[in-house]
Design a protein around this motif. Structure first.
Motif: not given
Length: 140
Positions: A105-112, A114-118
């Motif tokens: 779950m923690h990694k998913q928050v990070h991925k989300n 990063i996706k917003k930034m990209l």
């Protein structure tokens, strides 16, 4: 506006962004855990089989402080303490299935995030951002 003031304002904006990210981390299923607990879980996940002493050295904290936090994670069934087969005084830490789920779950928050930034940065801006952060972290 002078550069010094612009830099201060940019740092404030970045700080606000990091605060929003931390708030997002502490909502939903992760809200029952502190940022410190999430950091310990992440550290154990990255270094499976790490010891309390190694965590203490890595974080530059007293072993007793780390032990208290790890014991809380053990009580929450997030971390297991595994005794060494070669040295009975030594224990390794491993995530339980619950701990691994929390990390997912923690990694998913990070991925989300990063996706917003990209979505808003082009590849050159991403590269420049990484270079700038790397350069700044050397002085701090």
């Amino acid at each position: 506006m002078n550069q010094e003031l612009e830099l201060v304002e940019s740092m404030d904006k970045l700080s606000e962004l990091m605060q929003k990210f931390q708030t997002e981390l502490l909502t939903g299923d992760l809200k029952e855990y502190t940022l410190r607990q999430l950091y310990y879980i992440e550290l154990i996940d990255k270094n499976e089989g790490i010891s309390v002493s190694e965590i203490s050295k890595t974080l530059d904290l007293k072993k007793s402080t780390v032990s208290i936090a790890i014991n809380q994670l053990i009580d929450l069934d997030i971390v297991n303490k595994i005794q060494s087969t070669t040295d009975k005084r030594f224990y390794f830490l491993k995530l339980t299935s619950k701990g691994k789920e929390i990390m997912k779950m923690h990694k998913q928050v990070h991925k989300n995030t990063i996706k917003k930034m990209l979505k808003i940065l082009n590849p050159e801006e991403v590269e420049n951002f990484i270079k700038i952060v790397d350069k700044i972290t050397v002085i701090i």
